[in-house]
Design a protein around this motif. Structure first.
Motif, mmCIF file in Angstrom:
data_model
loop_
_atom_site.group_PDB
_atom_site.id
_atom_site.type_symbol
_atom_site.label_atom_id
_atom_site.label_comp_id
_atom_site.label_asym_id
_atom_site.label_seq_id
_atom_site.Cartn_x
_atom_site.Cartn_y
_atom_site.Cartn_z
ATOM 1 N N GLU A 1 0.830 -1.190 0.000
ATOM 2 C CA GLU A 1 0.000 0.000 0.000
ATOM 3 C C GLU A 1 0.877 1.257 0.000
ATOM 4 O O GLU A 1 1.955 1.276 0.596
ATOM 5 C CB GLU A 1 -0.922 0.011 1.214
ATOM 6 C CG GLU A 1 -1.931 -1.121 1.215
ATOM 7 C CD GLU A 1 -2.859 -1.040 2.421
ATOM 8 O OE1 GLU A 1 -2.623 -0.164 3.285
ATOM 9 O OE2 GLU A 1 -3.794 -1.843 2.490
ATOM 10 N N THR A 2 0.376 2.306 -0.671
ATOM 11 C CA THR A 2 1.125 3.568 -0.757
ATOM 12 C C THR A 2 0.582 4.566 0.256
ATOM 13 O O THR A 2 -0.633 4.766 0.356
ATOM 14 C CB THR A 2 1.035 4.160 -2.170
ATOM 15 O OG1 THR A 2 1.596 3.229 -3.100
ATOM 16 C CG2 THR A 2 1.801 5.469 -2.268
ATOM 17 N N GLU A 3 1.521 5.215 0.965
ATOM 18 C CA GLU A 3 1.133 6.184 1.996
ATOM 19 C C GLU A 3 2.023 7.420 1.848
ATOM 20 O O GLU A 3 3.239 7.307 1.613
ATOM 21 C CB GLU A 3 1.310 5.564 3.373
ATOM 22 C CG GLU A 3 0.902 6.497 4.506
ATOM 23 C CD GLU A 3 1.129 5.855 5.872
ATOM 24 O OE1 GLU A 3 0.905 6.545 6.886
ATOM 25 O OE2 GLU A 3 1.544 4.676 5.917
ATOM 26 N N ASN A 4 1.426 8.607 1.979
ATOM 27 C CA ASN A 4 2.192 9.846 1.906
ATOM 28 C C ASN A 4 2.940 10.070 3.215
ATOM 29 O O ASN A 4 2.356 10.071 4.296
ATOM 30 C CB ASN A 4 1.275 11.045 1.635
ATOM 31 C CG ASN A 4 0.815 11.090 0.199
ATOM 32 O OD1 ASN A 4 1.536 10.683 -0.699
ATOM 33 N ND2 ASN A 4 -0.396 11.572 -0.026
ATOM 34 N N LYS A 5 4.257 10.255 3.108
ATOM 35 C CA LYS A 5 5.109 10.478 4.269
ATOM 36 C C LYS A 5 5.760 11.856 4.195
ATOM 37 O O LYS A 5 6.099 12.349 3.105
ATOM 38 C CB LYS A 5 6.198 9.410 4.338
ATOM 39 C CG LYS A 5 5.675 7.994 4.534
ATOM 40 C CD LYS A 5 5.028 7.863 5.909
ATOM 41 C CE LYS A 5 4.660 6.400 6.183
ATOM 42 N NZ LYS A 5 5.833 5.561 6.445
ATOM 43 N N THR A 6 5.944 12.472 5.365
ATOM 44 C CA THR A 6 6.617 13.773 5.439
ATOM 45 C C THR A 6 8.120 13.557 5.410
ATOM 46 O O THR A 6 8.650 12.689 6.102
ATOM 47 C CB THR A 6 6.225 14.515 6.712
ATOM 48 O OG1 THR A 6 4.803 14.673 6.746
ATOM 49 C CG2 THR A 6 6.877 15.886 6.760
ATOM 50 N N ALA A 7 8.813 14.391 4.609
ATOM 51 C CA ALA A 7 10.258 14.241 4.469
ATOM 52 C C ALA A 7 10.926 15.605 4.476
ATOM 53 O O ALA A 7 10.301 16.631 4.183
ATOM 54 C CB ALA A 7 10.587 13.508 3.169
ATOM 55 N N LEU A 8 12.214 15.589 4.820
ATOM 56 C CA LEU A 8 13.040 16.778 4.617
ATOM 57 C C LEU A 8 13.458 16.779 3.163
ATOM 58 O O LEU A 8 14.055 15.823 2.681
ATOM 59 C CB LEU A 8 14.269 16.753 5.522
ATOM 60 C CG LEU A 8 15.337 17.826 5.230
ATOM 61 C CD1 LEU A 8 14.764 19.219 5.471
ATOM 62 C CD2 LEU A 8 16.584 17.587 6.085
ATOM 63 N N SER A 9 13.149 17.838 2.447
ATOM 64 C CA SER A 9 13.406 17.898 1.012
ATOM 65 C C SER A 9 14.395 19.017 0.711
ATOM 66 O O SER A 9 14.217 20.162 1.151
ATOM 67 C CB SER A 9 12.102 18.137 0.255
ATOM 68 O OG SER A 9 12.282 17.968 -1.127
ATOM 69 N N THR A 10 15.451 18.694 -0.014
ATOM 70 C CA THR A 10 16.451 19.688 -0.410
ATOM 71 C C THR A 10 16.549 19.730 -1.925
ATOM 72 O O THR A 10 16.267 18.735 -2.601
ATOM 73 C CB THR A 10 17.835 19.357 0.173
ATOM 74 O OG1 THR A 10 18.252 18.078 -0.306
ATOM 75 C CG2 THR A 10 17.788 19.338 1.693
ATOM 76 N N ALA A 11 16.978 20.874 -2.459
ATOM 77 C CA ALA A 11 17.054 21.011 -3.916
ATOM 78 C C ALA A 11 18.051 22.086 -4.304
ATOM 79 O O ALA A 11 18.289 23.045 -3.550
ATOM 80 C CB ALA A 11 15.685 21.349 -4.492
ATOM 81 N N ILE A 12 18.652 21.925 -5.479
ATOM 82 C CA ILE A 12 19.480 22.958 -6.106
ATOM 83 C C ILE A 12 19.057 23.038 -7.566
ATOM 84 O O ILE A 12 18.544 22.068 -8.121
ATOM 85 C CB ILE A 12 20.987 22.663 -6.002
ATOM 86 C CG1 ILE A 12 21.305 21.314 -6.672
ATOM 87 C CG2 ILE A 12 21.463 22.705 -4.572
ATOM 88 C CD1 ILE A 12 22.792 21.029 -6.762
ATOM 89 N N GLY A 13 19.250 24.189 -8.175
ATOM 90 C CA GLY A 13 18.830 24.323 -9.558
ATOM 91 C C GLY A 13 19.291 25.620 -10.187
ATOM 92 O O GLY A 13 20.063 26.381 -9.589
ATOM 93 N N MET A 14 18.824 25.853 -11.405
ATOM 94 C CA MET A 14 19.172 27.054 -12.155
ATOM 95 C C MET A 14 17.913 27.676 -12.740
ATOM 96 O O MET A 14 17.128 27.000 -13.408
ATOM 97 C CB MET A 14 20.149 26.720 -13.280
ATOM 98 C CG MET A 14 20.553 27.914 -14.135
ATOM 99 S SD MET A 14 21.574 29.099 -13.233
ATOM 100 C CE MET A 14 23.114 28.165 -13.105
ATOM 101 N N VAL A 15 17.702 28.958 -12.447
ATOM 102 C CA VAL A 15 16.571 29.717 -12.980
ATOM 103 C C VAL A 15 17.066 30.574 -14.135
ATOM 104 O O VAL A 15 18.124 31.199 -14.046
ATOM 105 C CB VAL A 15 15.961 30.624 -11.900
ATOM 106 C CG1 VAL A 15 14.789 31.407 -12.463
ATOM 107 C CG2 VAL A 15 15.541 29.812 -10.694
ATOM 108 N N ILE A 16 16.326 30.624 -15.212
ATOM 109 C CA ILE A 16 16.667 31.457 -16.365
ATOM 110 C C ILE A 16 15.510 32.407 -16.640
ATOM 111 O O ILE A 16 14.370 31.967 -16.786
ATOM 112 C CB ILE A 16 16.946 30.612 -17.618
ATOM 113 C CG1 ILE A 16 18.067 29.604 -17.332
ATOM 114 C CG2 ILE A 16 17.329 31.512 -18.792
ATOM 115 C CD1 ILE A 16 18.326 28.659 -18.476
#
Length: 606
Positions: A548-563
């Motif tokens: 079964e699939t369940e939504n879990k809370t996580a620490l989320s990090t990201a890097i990227g480039m905006v143009i």
């Protein structure tokens, strides 16, 4: 913005008496003259300006200024429209082309100016001489040098009338005799400048037989070829003028009201008399008789900038819609019944009118409250953002700029300029002013092809800004300059979909909401690049041991480039990579969720 040097092949050395002028016929009022609903025009133009439709040519952006609906620019625009209506001008496309022409010729000032925005003839001679030295062959002779009678026939006015034969022949066609020939500065007088512009374009006085109605009529609409009406110049000039003219037409079209030709014989709105500014300098403030009434909904560029917020919304297959809350209008209570036994028809009409006025007032108030509630809801629905905040940014001036004033100390009333290549750090913003300190001063040897917002014969010596001194300048003027900004920014990052690079390598509806920080700087082709980093909360669908699939809370990090493109500051694009951190148990049950993911995105300013 750019310095404009009007070039013609006509002879500048011809003797006064040897110049032969052909009198062109007067153009009668159009069969269907137009009136422009000014309130609708300015409201629609505000919408056009807000959309920031930018035309980029050789890396330079061309667009309508944010503060165009204010002050002398608005007054000058209304004066041109008034003049068009007073002569019975028809076809609002022709009027739009005139406005676009003046916007380019005066670099948005919409006021009579002297060529190269100088204050006197020696300045024009000097600037044109420098231009010729840096661009051999483009201009064969310095046509600004005065003749033996001290007269100089360079560009003046709204249409930049230039060369001796044009001053003489335009003057004769307009019934002024040799007035312009004897005193070329008369072309700077507002009333004469308006007449030269409108009649010159309608009758083909600048480049006969090229008239406006040859390019805009029932069978033609030639926005680029219409440049021949004033001055063929280069194809670049024609394309820039076309861009401005089309923007004005977007506002003029909905605001155009037709009237009969008979009514055109009488001026419906006389052109107000205005005081003559010093030669080549725009009116300092808008005269009260030229200033149109305020239009509801039009804001200054500064106010609009403060109200805008930025959300970067990553998208892979879908774009996250903005949430807008609304408020229902309150119902207007019924009017109290009239108890008079037999009121007269007049009294009944007055009572009905009063009741209607009260109902309209109540509806207006309810609508204002609803608009206020909607704006508050919009603000609550988005992240805090650095959008529109300049403090901390480093500004590099790509052209001569000014005028700047010292914040304190001696010389606070004096105006200073900065040369192209100068760099300043913006310290803060106070009310409508930008405070800054220069850290580098550019070379005083600047190319006349580059734009300039200050008409000085020389931008050096005592007139030049210095490093280490605090200066200030109105924000509206600062935003209109040719500058590139570098600095930190912050906002909100929303990721609705992710493609995981490990495990099952699949797309998941996995959301991340996080604040981000970044550093923006312009690179090339009108593009600004902003690397960003973000950390926040993620809702990740995790498949458990039972399947079964369940939504879990996580620490989320990201890097990227905006143009970001100069063509549209409201939209952004780019790519972001990230990782969600969950418990060991969740990672063991679903190996995909612990892998690196990426998402394509669009950013929208709301």
């Amino acid at each position: 913005m750019s310095l404009l040097l009007v070039v013609s092949t006509a002879s500048a050395d011809a003797d006064d008496d040897s110049i032969r002028c052909t009198v062109q016929p007067v153009v009668p009022p159009a069969a269907q003259p137009v009136n422009i609903d000014r309130a609708v025009f300015w409201q629609k133009l505000a919408e056009v300006i807000k959309k920031r439709d930018v035309f980029v040519l050789d890396g330079k952006p061309y667009y309508l200024r944010r503060d165009f609906s204010e002050g002398t620019r608005r007054a000058g625009t209304d004066a041109i429209i008034d003049k068009w209506e007073s002569v019975g001008g028809g076809d609002s496309r022709q009027l739009a082309y005139l406005l676009g022409t003046v916007y380019r010729e005066t670099v948005s000032r919409m006021q009579p100016v002297r060529e190269a925005f100088c204050d006197d003839t020696p300045c024009v001679v000097s600037r044109l001489g420098d231009y010729m030295a840096k661009h051999p062959g483009r201009v064969k002779k310095n046509y600004a040098i005065p003749d033996d009678q001290g007269r100089s026939f360079y560009g003046r006015g709204l249409a930049q009338l230039s060369l001796k034969q044009n001053y003489k022949c335009v003057g004769h066609n307009l019934g002024w005799g040799d007035d312009l020939l004897r005193n070329p500065d008369l072309a700077l007088e507002p009333d004469r400048a308006l007449t030269i512009l409108v009649e010159g374009a309608r009758r083909g006085l600048f480049k006969y037989p090229h008239r406006l109605d040859l390019y805009f009529n029932d069978t033609k609409e030639e926005w680029i070829s219409a440049r021949r009406v004033v001055n063929p110049g280069s194809m670049d000039h024609a394309r820039i003028t076309e861009h401005y003219a089309r923007l004005f037409y977007k506002a003029l079209g909905p605001a155009t009201l037709a009237r009969s030709a008979d009514s055109a014989s009488t001026t419906t709105r006389p052109v107000p008399a205005v005081s003559v500014p010093p030669p080549g300098r725009p009116l300092a403030t808008a005269p009260t008789d030229l200033q149109p009434p305020a239009v509801a909904g039009i804001q200054t560029g500064d106010a609009r900038m403060k109200e805008r917020r930025s959300v970067i919304s990553p998208v892979l297959g879908a774009v996250l819609g903005a949430v807008v809350a609304g408020t229902a209008l309150a119902e207007t209570p019924p009017a109290a019944p009239v108890t008079a036994a037999a009121p007269s028809a007049t009294a009944a009409a007055q009572q009905a009118e009063a009741a209607a006025g009260a109902a309209a007032a109540a509806a207006d108030k309810a609508e204002e409250e609803a608009d206020k509630a909607e704006k508050e809801a919009e603000k609550a629905a988005v992240f805090a953002s650095s959008k529109g905040k300049l403090a901390g940014d480093k500004a590099r001036f790509r052209a001569n700029a000014g005028p700047f004033k010292k914040r304190y100390g001696t010389g606070t009333d004096k105006e200073y300029c900065a040369t192209a290549g100068s760099v300043a750090r913006i310290s803060k913003e106070v009310d409508t002013d930008v405070y800054l300190r220069f850290t580098q001063i550019g070379s005083v040897d600047n190319d006349l092809d580059t734009p300039s917002t200050k008409a000085l014969e020389d931008c050096k010596g005592d007139d030049l800004v210095a490093t280490g001194i605090a200066y200030k300048i109105p924000r509206a003027d600062f935003e209109s300059m040719e500058i590139s900004l570098r600095g930190f920014e912050y906002g909100g990052l929303i990721v609705p979909f992710k493609y995981y690079l490990g495990g099952e390598k699949s797309i998941k509806s996995s959301a991340t909401i996080a604040p981000y920080v970044g550093y923006h700087w312009p690179i090339f082709w009108g593009l600004t690049f902003t690397p960003i980093a973000a950390a926040g909360v993620g809702m990740v669908p995790v498949e458990g041991a039972s399947g079964e699939t369940e939504n879990k809370t996580a620490l989320s990090t990201a890097i990227g480039m905006v143009i970001t493109s100069a063509k549209s500051e409201e939209y952004k694009a780019g790519i972001v990579f990230g990782k969600d951190f969950l418990s060991k148990t969740d990672r063991a049950n679903d190996e995909t969720v612990g892998k690196v993911w990426f998402s394509l995105y669009l950013g929208v300013s709301i």
